[in-house]
Design a protein around this motif. Structure first.
Motif, PDB file in Angstrom:
ATOM      1  N   UNK A  56      -0.290  18.126 -14.811  1.00  0.00           N
ATOM      2  CA  UNK A  56       0.055  16.744 -14.538  1.00  0.00           C
ATOM      3  C   UNK A  56      -0.391  16.777 -13.477  1.00  0.00           C
ATOM      4  N   UNK A  57      -0.709  17.842 -12.579  1.00  0.00           N
ATOM      5  CA  UNK A  57      -1.763  17.055 -10.983  1.00  0.00           C
ATOM      6  C   UNK A  57      -2.970  16.733 -11.102  1.00  0.00           C
ATOM      7  N   UNK A  58      -3.314  17.805 -12.526  1.00  0.00           N
ATOM      8  CA  UNK A  58      -5.016  17.161 -12.770  1.00  0.00           C
ATOM      9  C   UNK A  58      -5.184  15.856 -13.218  1.00  0.00           C
ATOM     10  N   UNK A  59      -4.352  15.059 -13.305  1.00  0.00           N
ATOM     11  CA  UNK A  59      -4.396  14.388 -14.315  1.00  0.00           C
ATOM     12  C   UNK A  59      -4.118  12.890 -13.537  1.00  0.00           C
ATOM     13  N   UNK A  60      -3.268  13.345 -11.918  1.00  0.00           N
ATOM     14  CA  UNK A  60      -2.622  12.297 -10.852  1.00  0.00           C
ATOM     15  C   UNK A  60      -4.082  12.250 -10.363  1.00  0.00           C
ATOM     16  N   UNK A  61      -4.432  13.882  -9.806  1.00  0.00           N
ATOM     17  CA  UNK A  61      -5.628  13.146  -8.996  1.00  0.00           C
ATOM     18  C   UNK A  61      -7.271  12.214  -9.808  1.00  0.00           C
ATOM     19  N   UNK A  62      -7.569  12.816 -11.049  1.00  0.00           N
ATOM     20  CA  UNK A  62      -8.008  12.483 -11.955  1.00  0.00           C
ATOM     21  C   UNK A  62      -7.998  10.633 -11.896  1.00  0.00           C
ATOM     22  N   UNK A  63      -6.974  10.624 -11.689  1.00  0.00           N
ATOM     23  CA  UNK A  63      -6.555   8.999 -12.059  1.00  0.00           C
ATOM     24  C   UNK A  63      -6.519   7.718 -10.106  1.00  0.00           C
ATOM     25  N   UNK A  64      -6.632   9.259  -9.477  1.00  0.00           N
ATOM     26  CA  UNK A  64      -6.993   8.669  -8.056  1.00  0.00           C
ATOM     27  C   UNK A  64      -8.404   8.096  -7.876  1.00  0.00           C
ATOM     28  N   UNK A  65      -8.686   9.458  -8.360  1.00  0.00           N
ATOM     29  CA  UNK A  65     -10.804   9.055  -7.950  1.00  0.00           C
ATOM     30  C   UNK A  65     -10.954   8.056  -9.132  1.00  0.00           C
ATOM     31  N   UNK A  66     -10.517   8.187  -9.875  1.00  0.00           N
ATOM     32  CA  UNK A  66     -11.691   7.185 -11.163  1.00  0.00           C
ATOM     33  C   UNK A  66     -10.608   6.145 -12.741  1.00  0.00           C
ATOM     34  N   UNK A  96       6.567  10.923 -12.772  1.00  0.00           N
ATOM     35  CA  UNK A  96       7.479  11.519 -12.089  1.00  0.00           C
ATOM     36  C   UNK A  96       7.279  11.702 -11.039  1.00  0.00           C
ATOM     37  N   UNK A  97       6.312  12.488 -10.839  1.00  0.00           N
ATOM     38  CA  UNK A  97       5.858  13.643 -10.341  1.00  0.00           C
ATOM     39  C   UNK A  97       5.293  13.246  -8.530  1.00  0.00           C
ATOM     40  N   UNK A  98       4.881  11.888  -8.763  1.00  0.00           N
ATOM     41  CA  UNK A  98       4.810  11.223  -7.589  1.00  0.00           C
ATOM     42  C   UNK A  98       6.375  10.906  -6.846  1.00  0.00           C
ATOM     43  N   UNK A  99       6.643  10.636  -7.804  1.00  0.00           N
ATOM     44  CA  UNK A  99       8.354  10.353  -7.394  1.00  0.00           C
ATOM     45  C   UNK A  99       8.875  10.891  -6.727  1.00  0.00           C
ATOM     46  N   UNK A 100       8.979  12.691  -7.668  1.00  0.00           N
ATOM     47  CA  UNK A 100       8.914  13.859  -6.923  1.00  0.00           C
ATOM     48  C   UNK A 100       9.222  14.416  -5.222  1.00  0.00           C
ATOM     49  N   UNK A 101       7.437  13.826  -5.242  1.00  0.00           N
ATOM     50  CA  UNK A 101       6.927  14.417  -4.155  1.00  0.00           C
ATOM     51  C   UNK A 101       7.814  12.740  -2.345  1.00  0.00           C
TER      52      UNK A 101
END
Length: 263
Positions: A42-52, A89-94
């Motif tokens: 999930x964290x890798x997916x978030x980082x990929x979305x943030x970059x691209x 959901x991971x973003x909301x949790x943080x």
């Protein structure tokens, strides 16, 4: 109005809920032995979305980012629909949740609006996701619980409290999308806003007849001079949030009914 291309709740509901709440240990698991955790994916997916951007988050691209075979990735999550719910959901949790119980309700609501604005600034793709079917995981539930408490001591009933929170969050999301669009336009142009207006000023002076458009010319000039641009995201947000809070104040402190003089 552009319809969002991405939305939550698109996967199998039962499977998604089990993933969100990490209830995946029940029963045998098929496929190769997992070397990463679901949180890693999930964290890798978030980082990929943030970059691209969110369109770049394909199962193949994500598998490459985490260093596993594409088929291995499906042993963690069945597809992008479920993955998107997990990402949000991971973003909301943080998100931060400081104790603001002693502050006035307007201060609390303004703070939760700013928290969401900062979330969208850090992860612009999140503002582009339609959440009519929200990802009902622990992150979202903690966020919802915390943000509803911002309306404590307002006297609002439960249905109105939920509607008030939705009203605020819808405004923040719209403001975030407008800010992202303005930022994208600036990045795509070789000119700054000031340079663009300066270069086009002579032609605009010719075509914008003050006699035909007196109000538009006067107001546009005043706003442009104040913001040095046709649109200023920070001003639009601050102005809009104040109006949102003013509107909610009419619910929290309704005006007294009109009195009629006795005959």
């Amino acid at each position: 109005m552009r319809v969002p291309d991405h939305h939550t709740g698109g996967g199998d509901p039962a499977h998604t809920l089990r993933l969100l709440w990490r209830r995946t240990e029940d029963g045998p698991r098929r496929g190769p032995r997992q070397g990463r955790s679901l949180d890693d994916i999930v964290r890798a997916a978030i980082e990929l979305a943030d970059r691209e951007g969110l369109d770049a988050v394909t199962m193949r691209a994500l598998a490459k980012a985490v260093g596993v075979a594409p088929m291995t990735l499906y042993t963690y999550v069945p597809g992008k629909a479920e993955l998107l719910d997990l990402m949000l959901d991971a973003l909301y949790a943080d998100m931060p949740r400081p104790d603001r119980s002693g502050e006035p309700w307007r201060t609390r609501v303004a703070a939760l609006a700013q928290d969401n604005r900062e979330l969208f600034a850090a992860h612009p793709w999140a503002a582009e996701v339609a959440t009519g079917r929200p990802p009902l995981g622990p992150g979202l539930m903690a966020k919802y619980e915390y943000e509803l408490r911002a309306f404590d001591d307002t006297g609002l009933d439960d249905v109105t409290r939920d509607a008030a929170l939705t009203f605020v969050l819808d405004f923040v999301r719209a403001a975030a999308r407008s800010a992202a669009e303005a930022r994208s336009a600036r990045q795509a142009s070789a000119w700054t806003d000031e340079q663009w207006w300066t270069a086009n000023a002579p032609l605009l002076a010719e075509v914008l007849d003050e006699r035909r458009y007196p109000t538009a010319v006067r107001v546009g000039a005043a706003a442009g001079a104040a913001h040095n641009a046709a649109y200023h995201p920070d001003h639009a947000y601050t102005f809009g949030l104040t109006r949102v809070l003013d509107a909610l104040t009419t619910l929290v402190n309704p005006p007294p009914p009109p009195t009629h003089p006795s005959p």
